[in-house]
Structure formats: structure tokens, C-alpha cells
Enzyme design. Structure first.
Site, PDB file in Angstrom:
ATOM      1  N   GLY A  78      32.274  40.631  13.559  1.00 56.04           N
ATOM      2  CA  GLY A  78      32.689  39.419  12.852  1.00 56.04           C
ATOM      3  C   GLY A  78      32.607  38.178  13.727  1.00 56.04           C
ATOM      4  CB  CYS A  79      33.774  37.500  17.161  1.00 58.08           C
ATOM      5  SG  CYS A  79      35.520  37.817  16.813  1.00 58.08           S
ATOM      6  CB  THR A  80      28.494  38.698  16.947  1.00 55.55           C
ATOM      7  OG1 THR A  80      29.129  39.282  18.096  1.00 55.55           O
ATOM      8  CG2 THR A  80      27.037  38.408  17.244  1.00 55.55           C
TER       9      THR A  80
END
Length: 183
Positions: A78-80
Site C-alpha cells: 500500500g505504501c509503495t
């Protein structure tokens, strides 16, 4: 305390939290209000485009719009996705006098690896103890929560998102910025 008293106490507490005027409660604490000054900070970090600089404060973006987003952890899916969304629209933000900065509890070394691996051209800041994340209502130890704040050139919060979903979020923030700048 019997079951009925416990239930009544729970209902009263839930109503107090839900109906409390003037404050926006996020999972990680009290988020700054729209129209309020953004909480100041000083954090270590990294930016591939400015390798000599290693500490940033909110005033480094004075006179420019700032997207300040909090996220849980480098190299997670998700952060990527969220980082790529902001990287893909970075030029559009910059044309609107707006910079992107992201904060998580990861170390500066982890941020450098993440920036290099994902070719990120914006600043990542390390809030390892969560002090800044808490001041933005974005902390659930040991991670920052996925929240975003749009701060105007004078340091005032103009928009915020809590519980962000990474896919399409950068475009949503960009559209909000365009709307604020044209109104």
C-alpha cells in the site's frame, strides 16, 4: 457495574466522542482542524534531489503548498502504491507551486533505500518516535497511520484525509488542490 450500567456508559462515551464540537478525532489522536495552523516539526530525512540536506522543518516549504502525508512503512504494498501515485503526479503538483513530503517511523536509511528503489523525487522524513505523527493525529505505535494534509503557503491546513486508500489518492489530492487554487 452491571451490564445495563456498562452499556449506558459506553453509549454516553461514544456520543461524547462523536458529538464533541471543534475537534476531529482520528484513530491516532486529534487531527489539526481545517483552517488551523499546521503543527510545526523538525525531522531528519532524505530527498534524492537534495542529498546534502538531512533535516527539514515545516518552514522549509513556506510560500509553497505542501502535501504532507503519513504512511505506515517503506516497501509495503500500500505504501509503495501511494508513493508511486505521488511520484507519478509530482510534476503536476510542482506546476501548482506544491511539494510532496511523506512521514513514517522508518529510519532515514530505510527511506534512502526506498527512494532509490522506487525512484522517488520527494522528501521522506523519519518520525521514529511518533512525535510529529501524534501532533497530526496520525500515530498508532509503532506506525504512522495513512493520513494526508494539504497545507497552504502560509502554513494553514486547507484539507485533510484520514484512513486513506492508496489507489488514486494522489489524484484526489491534486484535484482538491486545483479546486482550492481556483476558488
Amino acid at each position: 457495574m452491571n451490564r445495563r450500567q456498562l452499556l449506558q456508559t459506553g453509549v454516553v462515551a461514544a456520543a461524547a466522542i462523536t458529538l464533541r464540537p471543534g475537534k476531529t478525532w482520528a484513530l491516532g489522536g486529534v487531527a489539526p482542524e481545517i483552517g488551523a495552523s499546521a503543527p510545526d516539526f523538525e525531522l531528519a530525512g532524505t530527498n534524492l534531489n537534495d542529498p546534502e540536506k538531512n533535516r527539514w522543518t515545516l518552514s522549509d516549504w513556506s510560500g509553497r503548498w505542501l502535501v504532507l502525508y503519513f504512511y505506515p512503512r517503506d516497501f509495503t504494498s500500500g505504501c509503495t502504491i501511494e508513493a508511486h501515485g505521488f511520484q507519478d503526479t509530482l510534476t503536476e503538483f510542482q506546476k501548482l507551486n506544491c511539494e510532496i513530503t511523506a512521514i513514517s517511523a522508518d529510519s532515514v536509511d530505510d527511506h534512502e533505500s526506498f527512494c532509490n528503489s522506487e525512484d522517488l523525487g520527494f522528501t521522506l522524513l523519519s518520525d521514529h518516535d511518533g512525535v510529529v505523527s501524534r501532533s497530526y493525529g496520525s500515530w498508532m505505535a509503532p506506525y504512522s497511520l495513512r493520513h494526508t494534509f494539504l497545507i497552504d503557503p502560509s502554513g494553514v491546513v486547507q484539507a485533510r484525509w484520514t484512513g486513506v486508500r492508496p489507489v488514486g489518492h494522489a489524484q484526489e489530492v491534486l484535484e482538491t488542490l486545483k479546486g482550492l487554487q481556483t476558488s
